[in-house]
Design an enzyme around this catalytic site. Structure first.
Site, short mmCIF file in Angstrom:
data_model
loop_
_atom_site.label_atom_id
_atom_site.label_comp_id
_atom_site.label_asym_id
_atom_site.label_seq_id
_atom_site.Cartn_x
_atom_site.Cartn_y
_atom_site.Cartn_z
N PRO A 157 0.84 -1.20 0.00
CA PRO A 157 0.00 0.00 0.00
C PRO A 157 0.88 1.25 0.00
O PRO A 157 1.56 1.54 0.98
CB PRO A 157 -0.80 -0.13 1.30
N ASP A 215 6.03 2.22 1.90
CA ASP A 215 5.15 1.07 2.12
C ASP A 215 4.45 1.28 3.47
O ASP A 215 5.07 1.20 4.53
CB ASP A 215 5.99 -0.22 2.13
N HIS A 216 3.12 1.52 3.41
CA HIS A 216 2.39 1.87 4.63
C HIS A 216 2.20 0.67 5.56
O HIS A 216 1.72 0.83 6.69
CB HIS A 216 1.03 2.46 4.26
N ARG A 217 2.57 -0.53 5.13
CA ARG A 217 2.49 -1.68 6.03
C ARG A 217 3.51 -1.56 7.15
O ARG A 217 3.29 -2.01 8.27
CB ARG A 217 2.72 -2.99 5.26
N VAL A 270 5.81 1.46 7.30
CA VAL A 270 6.19 2.85 7.54
C VAL A 270 4.92 3.65 7.80
O VAL A 270 4.09 3.82 6.91
CB VAL A 270 6.96 3.44 6.33
#
Length: 471
Positions: free
Chosen positions: A265, A441-443, A445
């Site tokens: 994401p 990467d929002h998983r 960060v």
């Protein structure tokens, strides 16, 4: 990889020139049927999904036949050339009509059934047998004639795991070529790779600590002209569409970008920053004797700023392991630089960039860009990256929303540096300004962490003295 079909004919198979690659396209043949070849001679150039690589042949003889024409994509393990090794350098004895290339289908079956079904990755020359843990000896496969062995077996008894049955050290084709170019005897090296394989790092270490002379390349990262496909150059009148086969680097890039965009994401944040002081520092560094012979440009200081920001926010330098459901934190930075080449987009990286001084970083950047432009980037140079920079500013673009390189957590896009009106010390003045964009990467960060990294990069470029105070 070679096999012996009879006492006089040796077959050379398409090796795995990267790690785990399954196919390669034959770009160019350097030999033809009837030509004499010697051990280590480059016979063809192939393009994998990662780079163009030259393949050396591992024996002496006369070319009997080329199994595939140029432009053919061949699976790893298929025979690509047959060599008559019995006649030394004489005429191609009994070389029948297959003087050119036969049909590109019909892969050759293995002459000996592989036991226990282990299909090894082709790392060096010689076919792996499942009954052993390391690569088999070519001497074990060839049943008799002394013509196949090396004329002068050099004494290399020391690195035990490195040597095959005929005295040849284990190494991939690109590593053999590198050793030949640098004048390094592979038999004198102690291997550091798995199963006693000599790596590119082993060869570099044998030469000297100082790798290459100074490189005078480096405008930033992309060749200024022709981005990719050269096919539309020959468009005839009335032709409304042209179909270009998707293969090589373009095929790999497409698969990687789709996989990244629909797996990680993405979040992208932007900041516009006054880089006037950074541009002044660039000019000062150009006159510095420590930087003589090196091409100093804004990308160098942007790269250094990102490395300092990562040091201050180390959690951003990580990757997501879906299989084990773990976040893998990296305590090193392999800094990727996105480069547009005539073959497509590639992302080679500078190994251990965090540990390099500014002159070392400048030299590595120059070498990386020059190698990419020449199409000589090795597969190893594009593996193991942790964070990437893409400089879209060289095309006059303000910024973009970059897609993560697979396996990485962040990518920084750098826009064009332009003279713009800017409020400086309470007055509107012309200042040099650019826009930065950080995708992450929002998983792994969060917004806070990503914002801190981007803000730190911007702060350093606004006040480059922070390179000293923060480092």
């Amino acid at each position: 990889m070679t096999t012996m079909t009879d006492a006089a004919l040796a077959e050379f198979k398409m090796p795995d020139v990267g790690e785990g690659l399954t196919e390669a396209e034959i770009l160019k043949w350097y030999v033809q049927p009837g030509d004499a070849v010697t051990d280590g001679q480059v016979v063809c150039e192939v393009e994998t999904a990662k780079a163009a690589v030259e393949l050396p042949i591992p024996f002496n003889g006369v070319v009997r036949e080329l199994r595939f024409p140029e432009g053919t994509t061949v699976d790893v393990g298929q025979v690509i050339i047959a060599v008559d090794v019995a006649g030394g350098s004489g005429s191609p004895a009994a070389a029948p009509a297959p003087v050119s290339v036969p049909e590109p289908t019909a892969p050759e079956p293995e002459p000996e059934a592989e036991p226990k079904g282990r299909q090894p990755v082709l790392v060096g020359y010689g076919v792996s047998e499942a009954s052993t843990k390391r690569r088999p000896r070519k001497g074990d496969v060839v049943a008799a004639p002394a013509a196949v062995t090396q004329p002068a077996p050099t004494p290399a008894p020391e690195p035990e795991a490195t040597v095959k049955g005929n005295g040849r050290p284990l190494a991939k084709p690109p590593v053999r070529k590198l050793a030949k170019d640098l004048g390094v005897d592979l038999a004198s090296l102690t291997p550091s790779g798995p199963d006693g394989i000599i790596t590119r790092e082993d060869v570099h270490a044998a030469v000297a600590p100082a790798p290459e002379p100074v490189v005078t390349q480096a405008q930033v990262l992309a060749p200024p002209q022709e981005p990719v496909a050269a096919a539309p150059a020959v468009v005839q009148d009335g032709v409304r569409e042209t179909r270009i086969p998707v293969k090589g680097v373009r095929k790999a890039t497409a698969a990687a970008m789709v996989g990244s965009a629909f797996t990680a994401p993405h979040v992208t944040e932007f900041v516009t920053v006054d880089v006037t002081r950074t541009m002044k520092l660039v000019e000062e560094l150009k006159a510095d004797k420590e930087m003589q012979g090196l091409r100093v440009n804004p990308l160098l200081l942007i790269a250094k700023a990102l490395l300092v920001a990562i040091k201050r926010n180390p959690d951003v330098n990580a990757s997501w392991d879906e299989a084990s459901q773990e976040i893998v934190q990296k305590h090193y930075v392999n800094l990727g630089i996105a480069a547009a080449t005539p073959r497509g987009l590639i992302v080679p990286n500078i190994k251990d960039a965090h540990a390099r001084t500014l002159p070392e970083l400048a030299s590595a950047l120059g070498e990386l860009v020059a190698t990419a432009r020449e199409g000589k980037t090795s597969p190893g140079a594009m593996q193991g990256g942790t964070v990437t920079i893409t400089n879209v500013g060289v095309f006059g673009v303000d910024t973009g929303t970059p897609i993560l390189n697979p396996g990485e957590s962040a990518i920084l896009a750098v826009g064009a540096i332009k003279l713009q009106p800017w409020v400086h010390k309470g007055k509107v003045k012309p200042r040099q300004v650019t826009t930065l964009a950080l995708s992450f990467d929002h998983r792994l960060v969060d917004g806070e962490l990503g914002s801190k990294v981007l803000a730190d990069v911007a702060a350093i470029l606004e006040q480059p003295k922070r390179l000293i105070t923060w480092a």
